[in-house]
Design a protein around this motif. Structure first.
Motif, mmCIF file in Angstrom:
data_model
loop_
_atom_site.group_PDB
_atom_site.id
_atom_site.type_symbol
_atom_site.label_atom_id
_atom_site.label_comp_id
_atom_site.label_asym_id
_atom_site.label_seq_id
_atom_site.Cartn_x
_atom_site.Cartn_y
_atom_site.Cartn_z
ATOM 1 N N VAL A 74 0.822 -1.159 -0.035
ATOM 2 C CA VAL A 74 0.028 0.098 0.134
ATOM 3 C C VAL A 74 0.837 1.019 0.191
ATOM 4 N N PHE A 75 0.680 2.020 -0.981
ATOM 5 C CA PHE A 75 1.504 3.338 -1.109
ATOM 6 C C PHE A 75 1.059 4.644 -0.796
ATOM 7 N N HIS A 76 -0.399 4.674 -0.617
ATOM 8 C CA HIS A 76 -1.380 5.694 -0.205
ATOM 9 C C HIS A 76 -2.661 5.445 0.076
ATOM 10 N N THR A 77 -2.877 5.854 1.258
ATOM 11 C CA THR A 77 -4.515 5.804 1.584
ATOM 12 C C THR A 77 -4.937 7.238 1.988
ATOM 13 N N GLY A 78 -6.115 7.558 1.334
ATOM 14 C CA GLY A 78 -6.744 8.778 1.699
ATOM 15 C C GLY A 78 -8.160 8.739 2.143
ATOM 16 N N SER A 79 -8.912 9.685 2.934
ATOM 17 C CA SER A 79 -10.147 9.673 3.377
ATOM 18 C C SER A 79 -10.364 10.936 3.949
ATOM 19 N N GLY A 80 -11.786 11.140 4.048
ATOM 20 C CA GLY A 80 -12.341 12.536 4.363
ATOM 21 C C GLY A 80 -13.929 12.813 4.198
ATOM 22 N N SER A 81 -14.053 14.084 4.504
ATOM 23 C CA SER A 81 -15.682 14.417 4.384
ATOM 24 C C SER A 81 -15.264 15.522 3.209
ATOM 25 N N LEU A 82 -16.550 15.792 2.555
ATOM 26 C CA LEU A 82 -16.877 16.784 1.438
ATOM 27 C C LEU A 82 -18.024 17.546 1.819
ATOM 28 N N ASP A 83 -17.958 18.959 1.623
ATOM 29 C CA ASP A 83 -19.552 19.496 1.898
ATOM 30 C C ASP A 83 -20.200 19.540 0.658
ATOM 31 N N ALA A 84 -21.298 19.914 0.746
ATOM 32 C CA ALA A 84 -21.942 19.671 -0.734
ATOM 33 C C ALA A 84 -21.739 20.867 -1.663
ATOM 34 N N THR A 141 -0.509 11.873 -3.970
ATOM 35 C CA THR A 141 0.139 10.568 -3.570
ATOM 36 C C THR A 141 1.648 11.094 -3.359
ATOM 37 N N GLY A 142 2.635 10.230 -2.773
ATOM 38 C CA GLY A 142 3.939 10.236 -2.796
ATOM 39 C C GLY A 142 4.459 9.995 -3.992
ATOM 40 N N GLN A 143 5.735 9.816 -4.302
ATOM 41 C CA GLN A 143 6.378 9.387 -5.574
ATOM 42 C C GLN A 143 6.178 7.919 -5.494
ATOM 43 N N LEU A 144 5.463 7.374 -6.755
ATOM 44 C CA LEU A 144 5.450 6.212 -6.978
ATOM 45 C C LEU A 144 6.093 5.355 -7.944
ATOM 46 N N PRO A 145 6.879 4.388 -7.806
ATOM 47 C CA PRO A 145 7.715 3.803 -8.631
ATOM 48 C C PRO A 145 6.897 3.348 -9.846
ATOM 49 N N SER A 146 7.579 3.076 -11.165
ATOM 50 C CA SER A 146 6.779 2.409 -12.052
ATOM 51 C C SER A 146 6.153 1.228 -11.812
ATOM 52 N N GLY A 147 5.230 0.704 -12.361
ATOM 53 C CA GLY A 147 4.598 -0.580 -12.093
ATOM 54 C C GLY A 147 3.127 -0.747 -12.230
ATOM 55 N N ALA A 151 -13.392 7.703 0.368
ATOM 56 C CA ALA A 151 -11.859 7.073 0.836
ATOM 57 C C ALA A 151 -11.496 6.378 -0.602
ATOM 58 N N TYR A 152 -9.963 6.619 -0.471
ATOM 59 C CA TYR A 152 -9.541 5.831 -1.619
ATOM 60 C C TYR A 152 -8.096 5.005 -0.967
ATOM 61 N N ARG A 153 -7.471 4.146 -2.117
ATOM 62 C CA ARG A 153 -6.237 3.523 -1.647
ATOM 63 C C ARG A 153 -5.387 3.333 -3.186
ATOM 64 N N VAL A 154 -4.202 3.450 -2.879
ATOM 65 C CA VAL A 154 -3.454 3.042 -4.048
ATOM 66 C C VAL A 154 -2.297 1.883 -3.581
ATOM 67 N N ASN A 155 -2.385 0.954 -4.221
ATOM 68 C CA ASN A 155 -1.367 -0.205 -3.719
ATOM 69 C C ASN A 155 -0.823 -0.922 -5.095
ATOM 70 N N ARG A 156 0.238 -1.362 -4.822
ATOM 71 C CA ARG A 156 1.097 -1.796 -6.022
ATOM 72 C C ARG A 156 0.880 -3.572 -5.975
#
Length: 181
Positions: free
Chosen positions: A90-100, A108-114, A175-180
């Protein structure tokens, strides 16, 4: 008076009809002896489940509170439910709230090729739009029906920083997640 000659009728049709009828009767009698037993629904007469009334088959409506955005510990609990543990790094996970009517971008941070999976999820009474970009190149453009999650596969040819943008018309959690992989 000349003798009347009887006209001879071929019996091929009669024999073919008899064979078809015989096969149908044979298959019918074989299938009549078949029985399906569902062992998963087996009830022991001594259990409490045996005395419970059978289900009626009516679908209960979904609790509307399940679509309402949450905060704090409830938000963390929801994120763990919609982004279960993933294989790979797992390289990056994000979550939170949005108003209308709000829009938020995160990088994300620097992601290596892949090859990576990007899992997206939202919680709202309406849909949330997600956009994932690699510089000027849009990799994912998705409007997600909340209450579901979506997994997308992206390939990065070079080291990259992704930008994830979320946009909602009504209050929402994302919510989102970026994983290799």
């Amino acid at each position: 008076m000349p003798p009347v000659l009887a006209k001879w009728v071929p019996r091929q049709r009669t024999v073919a009809a008899a064979v078809v009828l015989l096969v149908a009767l044979l298959l019918g009698s074989l299938l009549a002896g078949c029985e399906y037993v569902d062992e998963d629904n087996y009830r022991d007469e001594g259990t409490a489940a045996a005395s419970a009334p059978p289900p009626t088959g009516a679908a209960l409506p979904q609790d509307p509170a399940l679509s309402q955005p949450v905060a704090g510990a409830e938000l963390d609990k929801w994120v763990k439910q919609v982004l279960p543990s993933a294989e790979g790094q797992v390289f990056h996970t994000g979550s939170g709230s949005l108003d209308a009517g709000a829009e938020r971008s995160e990088t994300t941070g620097q992601l290596p090729s892949g090859t990576y999976t990007v899992t997206l999820a939202c919680r709202s009474t309406s849909r949330v739009s997600f956009s994932v970009r690699n510089g000027e190149e849009e990799l994912i453009d998705l409007t997600l029906r909340c209450g579901t999650s979506r997994v997308n596969v992206v390939s990065l040819a070079a080291d990259t920083v992704l930008t994830v943008k979320m946009e909602a018309n009504s209050p929402a959690n994302y919510a989102y997640r970026v994983n290799r992989i």
